[in-house]
Design a protein around this motif. Structure first.
Motif, short mmCIF file in Angstrom:
data_model
loop_
_atom_site.label_atom_id
_atom_site.label_comp_id
_atom_site.label_asym_id
_atom_site.label_seq_id
_atom_site.Cartn_x
_atom_site.Cartn_y
_atom_site.Cartn_z
N ILE A 122 99.17 32.65 9.55
CA ILE A 122 98.16 32.46 10.59
C ILE A 122 97.91 30.97 10.83
CG2 ILE A 122 95.74 32.87 11.21
CD1 ILE A 122 95.87 35.46 9.67
N ARG A 123 97.90 30.60 12.11
CA ARG A 123 97.60 29.23 12.51
C ARG A 123 96.65 29.26 13.70
NH1 ARG A 123 103.30 28.54 11.67
NH2 ARG A 123 103.78 27.06 10.03
N PHE A 124 95.88 28.18 13.87
CA PHE A 124 95.05 28.09 15.06
C PHE A 124 94.95 26.64 15.51
CE2 PHE A 124 91.90 27.02 11.87
CZ PHE A 124 91.03 26.15 12.52
N THR A 125 94.69 26.46 16.81
CA THR A 125 94.54 25.13 17.40
C THR A 125 93.80 25.28 18.71
OG1 THR A 125 95.76 23.12 18.01
CG2 THR A 125 96.72 25.21 18.67
N PRO A 126 93.02 24.29 19.12
CA PRO A 126 92.24 24.43 20.35
C PRO A 126 93.10 24.38 21.61
CG PRO A 126 91.95 22.24 19.43
CD PRO A 126 92.71 23.03 18.40
N LEU A 127 92.68 25.10 22.64
CA LEU A 127 93.30 25.00 23.95
C LEU A 127 92.94 23.66 24.56
CD1 LEU A 127 92.98 28.22 23.51
CD2 LEU A 127 93.20 28.34 25.99
N LEU A 128 93.92 23.03 25.21
CA LEU A 128 93.71 21.73 25.81
C LEU A 128 93.73 21.83 27.33
CD1 LEU A 128 96.02 19.51 23.55
CD2 LEU A 128 93.58 20.04 23.24
N GLY A 129 92.93 20.98 27.97
CA GLY A 129 92.93 20.90 29.42
C GLY A 129 94.05 20.02 29.93
N THR A 130 94.10 19.81 31.22
CA THR A 130 95.15 18.98 31.81
C THR A 130 95.05 17.53 31.35
OG1 THR A 130 93.73 18.65 33.74
CG2 THR A 130 95.35 20.42 33.87
N ASP A 131 93.84 17.12 30.93
CA ASP A 131 93.63 15.74 30.48
C ASP A 131 93.81 15.56 28.98
OD1 ASP A 131 91.44 17.13 29.64
OD2 ASP A 131 89.96 15.91 30.71
N GLY A 132 94.18 16.64 28.28
CA GLY A 132 94.38 16.56 26.83
C GLY A 132 93.12 16.80 26.03
N LYS A 133 91.96 16.92 26.71
CA LYS A 133 90.73 17.22 26.00
C LYS A 133 90.63 18.72 25.74
CE LYS A 133 88.07 13.41 28.04
NZ LYS A 133 86.86 13.06 28.84
N THR A 134 89.90 19.10 24.69
CA THR A 134 89.76 20.52 24.39
C THR A 134 88.91 21.20 25.46
OG1 THR A 134 87.73 20.29 23.09
CG2 THR A 134 89.83 19.97 21.93
N LEU A 135 89.10 22.51 25.59
CA LEU A 135 88.29 23.25 26.56
C LEU A 135 86.82 23.24 26.17
CD1 LEU A 135 90.39 26.37 27.60
CD2 LEU A 135 90.37 24.06 28.54
N GLN A 136 86.54 23.13 24.88
CA GLN A 136 85.15 23.03 24.45
C GLN A 136 84.51 21.76 25.00
OE1 GLN A 136 85.35 23.50 20.13
NE2 GLN A 136 84.51 25.57 20.35
#
Length: 346
Positions: A122-136
């Motif tokens: 199991i692995r996890f990582t945040p989703l990134l926006g077009t600018d490389g920032k996390t969706l959070q």
């Protein structure tokens, strides 16, 4: 390794463990290791769910045969809140999305008929926006469903009522969003907590090829239909799905034959907890249509369910259609992450 629920004698458990060790193939974990390779590894253990109907040994539920299930207990709470699911590599691997903006991947050890035995890698990582920032960081992280098509990976976000487009495969998990799908104001204006909850890509050989189907979670009441949309490169067209018995739509997936499975969930003080699956004729999905479908499974607190939010469909090497259902535990100690497998009997 999986830890069995304590309802077997020690002797029987030893015999069964030896049998399973022979029966379970050396399932590949290559794909699970190849996606989200730069994600954070998480330790987890599982408890095997032997029966779907608590206290009963029946495995046939209408058109579905229960293959088995697991309760997943992870060491990191970010693995909770699983709300969307893809079944990969003949069911040997999965990719999920959480409702706080994280990818989660893993390997599934299964028997030759698809019964899940353990979950690992199991692995996890945040989703990134077009600018490389996390969706959070972008306040767009209420991600509820995901689907895979020839043009890439798509994720729905309920609070923003948006559909995000990502490349596939997610080799590192650090890939940036390609962009957002252009959606009309009607969708953007859906209620924040009952907006785009279900998302699935139409089969390649159907009249809807190249399009996505997005479905709102709820409506004002049972007297109001669920809003649903056909999302294509040339625009968006609406249709409706009948709502009943206070069920909310939580996910959807197309079958190999072009039919659509809609997963619904009840989670309130009046009804307590509930799960329903409806099968809808894919050919009937057209602009302006009002659809109802056929109930193929309904379950309540007497069954091994929780807050069921994710659905995936795959065909195994035998050509059998396998449904995988996953619950969102809201990262609460009072709820469970339940992973269930059924075979659809055609």
């Amino acid at each position: 390794m999986a830890r069995r629920l304590p309802n077997f004698s020690s002797c029987f458990a030893l015999v069964l463990t030896a049998f399973v060790a022979v029966w379970v193939a050396d399932t590949p974990v290559a794909l699970a290791q190849e996606i989200l390779s730069e994600g954070r590894s998480v330790k987890a253990r599982t408890k095997i769910i032997e029966t779907f109907h608590i206290g009963h040994d029946d495995t046939k539920f209408g058109a579905l045969t229960f293959l088995g299930g697991l309760e997943l207990l992870a060491s990191d709470r970010k693995i909770g809140g699983l709300s969307g699911l893809l079944s990969l590599d003949d069911g040997n691997a999965f990719l999920a999305v959480t409702d706080n903006g994280h990818w989660v991947s893993g390997a599934i050890k299964q028997t030759t008929d698809g019964k899940p035995v353990d979950i690992s890698e199991i692995r996890f990582t945040p989703l990134l926006g077009t600018d490389g920032k996390t969706l959070q960081a972008r306040w767009g992280h209420d991600t509820e469903a995901l689907t895979l098509s020839e043009s890439g990976l798509y994720v729905s976000a309920e609070t923003k009522n948006a559909i995000y487009h990502y490349p596939w495969p997610l080799i590192t998990g650090k890939e940036r969003m390609i962009g957002e799908v252009n959606l009309p104001d009607e969708i953007r204006a859906l209620p924040r907590n009952t907006g785009l909850e279900s998302l699935t890509a139409a089969p390649d050989d159907s009249a809807l090829t190249g399009k996505l189907i997005a479905i709102a979670e709820s409506s004002q009441s049972d007297a109001h239909d669920l809003s649903a949309y056909i999302v294509g490169p040339n625009g968006v067209e609406g249709f409706s799905i009948k709502r009943s018995n206070r069920f909310d739509a939580t996910d959807a997936a197309f079958l190999p034959d072009g039919g659509l499975i809609l997963m619904e969930r009840r989670f309130n003080l009046r009804d307590l907890i509930g799960l329903r699956l409806r099968r809808i004729d894919g050919a009937a999905i057209k602009p302006g249509a009002v659809l109802e479908g056929k109930v193929i499974l309904e379950a309540d607190f007497k069954y091994q369910i929780d807050n069921m939010e994710a659905l995936a469909v795959h065909q195994n090497s035998k050509g059998e259609t396998i449904l995988t259902l996953l619950s969102d535990n809201n990262r609460s100690i009072l709820q469970r992450t339940v992973f269930l497998r059924f075979r659809l009997e055609e």
